[in-house]
Design a protein around this motif. Sequence first.
Motif, mmCIF file in Angstrom:
data_model
loop_
_atom_site.group_PDB
_atom_site.id
_atom_site.type_symbol
_atom_site.label_atom_id
_atom_site.label_comp_id
_atom_site.label_asym_id
_atom_site.label_seq_id
_atom_site.Cartn_x
_atom_site.Cartn_y
_atom_site.Cartn_z
ATOM 1 N N CYS A 174 0.833 -1.205 0.000
ATOM 2 C CA CYS A 174 0.000 0.000 0.000
ATOM 3 C C CYS A 174 0.869 1.257 0.000
ATOM 4 O O CYS A 174 0.602 2.215 -0.751
ATOM 5 C CB CYS A 174 -0.915 -0.010 1.210
ATOM 6 S SG CYS A 174 -2.111 1.346 1.247
ATOM 7 N N TYR A 198 -6.676 -2.992 -4.461
ATOM 8 C CA TYR A 198 -7.849 -2.130 -4.663
ATOM 9 C C TYR A 198 -8.819 -2.846 -5.603
ATOM 10 O O TYR A 198 -8.827 -2.616 -6.820
ATOM 11 C CB TYR A 198 -7.426 -0.787 -5.267
ATOM 12 C CG TYR A 198 -6.309 -0.088 -4.534
ATOM 13 C CD1 TYR A 198 -6.301 -0.025 -3.139
ATOM 14 C CD2 TYR A 198 -5.253 0.510 -5.216
ATOM 15 C CE1 TYR A 198 -5.277 0.616 -2.458
ATOM 16 C CE2 TYR A 198 -4.231 1.162 -4.539
ATOM 17 C CZ TYR A 198 -4.254 1.205 -3.165
ATOM 18 O OH TYR A 198 -3.233 1.841 -2.483
ATOM 19 N N ASN A 199 -9.614 -3.745 -5.049
ATOM 20 C CA ASN A 199 -10.444 -4.616 -5.886
ATOM 21 C C ASN A 199 -11.933 -4.549 -5.569
ATOM 22 O O ASN A 199 -12.686 -5.442 -5.928
ATOM 23 C CB ASN A 199 -9.962 -6.068 -5.761
ATOM 24 C CG ASN A 199 -9.875 -6.512 -4.304
ATOM 25 O OD1 ASN A 199 -10.392 -5.854 -3.401
ATOM 26 N ND2 ASN A 199 -9.205 -7.628 -4.064
ATOM 27 N N THR A 200 -12.369 -3.492 -4.906
ATOM 28 C CA THR A 200 -13.786 -3.384 -4.576
ATOM 29 C C THR A 200 -14.524 -2.568 -5.645
ATOM 30 O O THR A 200 -13.911 -1.906 -6.491
ATOM 31 C CB THR A 200 -13.981 -2.706 -3.211
ATOM 32 O OG1 THR A 200 -13.555 -1.327 -3.306
ATOM 33 C CG2 THR A 200 -13.164 -3.398 -2.133
ATOM 34 N N GLN A 201 -15.845 -2.598 -5.565
ATOM 35 C CA GLN A 201 -16.661 -1.830 -6.504
ATOM 36 C C GLN A 201 -16.453 -0.329 -6.302
ATOM 37 O O GLN A 201 -16.512 0.450 -7.254
ATOM 38 C CB GLN A 201 -18.138 -2.181 -6.317
ATOM 39 C CG GLN A 201 -19.061 -1.476 -7.301
ATOM 40 C CD GLN A 201 -20.511 -1.863 -7.102
ATOM 41 O OE1 GLN A 201 -20.832 -2.725 -6.274
ATOM 42 N NE2 GLN A 201 -21.392 -1.245 -7.865
ATOM 43 N N GLN A 235 -12.118 -3.152 4.631
ATOM 44 C CA GLN A 235 -11.322 -4.283 5.089
ATOM 45 C C GLN A 235 -10.975 -4.122 6.570
ATOM 46 O O GLN A 235 -10.823 -3.000 7.052
ATOM 47 C CB GLN A 235 -10.015 -4.394 4.284
ATOM 48 C CG GLN A 235 -10.201 -4.604 2.796
ATOM 49 C CD GLN A 235 -10.669 -6.005 2.455
ATOM 50 O OE1 GLN A 235 -10.697 -6.897 3.318
ATOM 51 N NE2 GLN A 235 -11.040 -6.215 1.202
ATOM 52 N N HIS A 293 -13.673 1.104 -5.539
ATOM 53 C CA HIS A 293 -12.448 1.476 -6.247
ATOM 54 C C HIS A 293 -12.720 1.646 -7.740
ATOM 55 O O HIS A 293 -12.191 2.562 -8.379
ATOM 56 C CB HIS A 293 -11.362 0.420 -6.036
ATOM 57 C CG HIS A 293 -10.753 0.440 -4.675
ATOM 58 N ND1 HIS A 293 -11.035 -0.505 -3.718
ATOM 59 C CD2 HIS A 293 -9.882 1.306 -4.089
ATOM 60 C CE1 HIS A 293 -10.360 -0.245 -2.612
ATOM 61 N NE2 HIS A 293 -9.648 0.856 -2.812
ATOM 62 N N GLU A 294 -13.549 0.782 -8.302
ATOM 63 C CA GLU A 294 -13.888 0.891 -9.720
ATOM 64 C C GLU A 294 -14.600 2.199 -10.014
ATOM 65 O O GLU A 294 -14.307 2.877 -11.009
ATOM 66 C CB GLU A 294 -14.753 -0.297 -10.148
ATOM 67 C CG GLU A 294 -14.027 -1.642 -10.107
ATOM 68 C CD GLU A 294 -14.936 -2.785 -10.525
ATOM 69 O OE1 GLU A 294 -16.094 -2.508 -10.927
ATOM 70 O OE2 GLU A 294 -14.489 -3.946 -10.473
ATOM 71 N N LEU A 307 -4.677 -4.054 -8.607
ATOM 72 C CA LEU A 307 -5.954 -4.765 -8.612
ATOM 73 C C LEU A 307 -6.053 -5.797 -7.493
ATOM 74 O O LEU A 307 -7.154 -6.222 -7.132
ATOM 75 C CB LEU A 307 -6.178 -5.444 -9.965
ATOM 76 C CG LEU A 307 -6.402 -4.496 -11.157
ATOM 77 C CD1 LEU A 307 -6.590 -5.293 -12.442
ATOM 78 C CD2 LEU A 307 -7.601 -3.598 -10.904
ATOM 79 N N SER A 308 -4.914 -6.204 -6.949
ATOM 80 C CA SER A 308 -4.938 -7.137 -5.828
ATOM 81 C C SER A 308 -5.292 -6.430 -4.526
ATOM 82 O O SER A 308 -5.897 -7.025 -3.633
ATOM 83 C CB SER A 308 -3.565 -7.811 -5.678
ATOM 84 O OG SER A 308 -3.226 -8.528 -6.828
ATOM 85 N N ASP A 366 -8.010 5.753 -2.333
ATOM 86 C CA ASP A 366 -7.896 4.291 -2.399
ATOM 87 C C ASP A 366 -7.653 3.695 -1.017
ATOM 88 O O ASP A 366 -8.258 2.683 -0.642
ATOM 89 C CB ASP A 366 -6.752 3.897 -3.338
ATOM 90 C CG ASP A 366 -7.120 4.038 -4.797
ATOM 91 O OD1 ASP A 366 -8.297 3.850 -5.138
ATOM 92 O OD2 ASP A 366 -6.219 4.341 -5.604
#
Length: 328
Positions: free
Chosen positions: A85, A171-174, A154, A176-177, A168-169, A146
């Motif tokens: 991070c 920051y992989n939540t919706q 989390q 973040h998208e 992407l490992s 982020d």
Amino acid sequence: MNLTNRDAFQEALVKNVIIVVLGIAINCTNGIIVLTFFKNSVFHSDSRYILYMNLVVNDMILIFLSVTLYVLSYAYPFFKASTCCSVLIIGSTTHMNTPIILAGMAIERYIAICKPLHHAQMCTVRRTYFIIVLTWGVGFIPALADVIIVLATQPISFFSTVIFCFPLSLYNTQYHEEKVKVVQGLYMSFVWLTLIYTYVRIFLTAKAAKGDAASAKKALNTISLHGIQLLLCMLSYVTPFLDLVLITYFPIYRSKITFLGYLITNIIPRLLSPLIYSIRDQKFAKHMSQYFSCKIIICKGKQKRRNLKHFSKKTKCTHEACDDISYH
């Protein structure tokens, strides 16, 4: 980045050698440029060169982190989430900084070319450093967002787990998208609107400069190279989409597609910076050449002194020779 088991050893080795060599070459060149800037006070009061140094330092940090993470993705890709991070925060900030810095440099050139009488009052050293601080602050906001999303979605124990260090490992939540869509939309809109306006105005002004055709041509060439560099940098925002499309049609070339995308959008634009802003600049190139000539004199003087000691231990350099070496 690619996982090690996706590439044969020879292919992985070639890719890493290419990336590392280019990264070292870029950072060594940029290091010489930064040294030239700090060694010559004539650049310290010029907003153009101050903004350029900001771009160079930003690129050096980005290249170092990017190349390191690329090599580690093959050698040792797993880190604690907290370490990953921290690295991604710096990488994301420098990545977002690049188009904003280029936009700021375009505005400075617009003022210098289209409003030359107001340039000294508008582009002061103090305001230039304020713009640099503002640029880094704006670039840091998405990275901070982020981290806040990760903290909100989390548990704290997540930062102690070991993960593959890739955005992407982590920051992989919706959320973040959605953040990526909003941030990219805002940043790209601001940057492109700024650049289109400034480029058009500079182009028209340079084209109308009948009295100084050489300067007008040089301005147009600089604008063209600047635009190419920015276009390559901005491609990094659409690279994931392009990779997805290309990989869908050519799945067996997945590794090569991602490698070329990384090379074109992250490495090549940083190779263009010295060409656009330092080597082509007569003032900066002159001081760089003088600096190199001094270094060559030092090396020759030291080599001559070593040769004299080798052939005759009793022989000593004269005061004049010593003074010449120490002066340079």
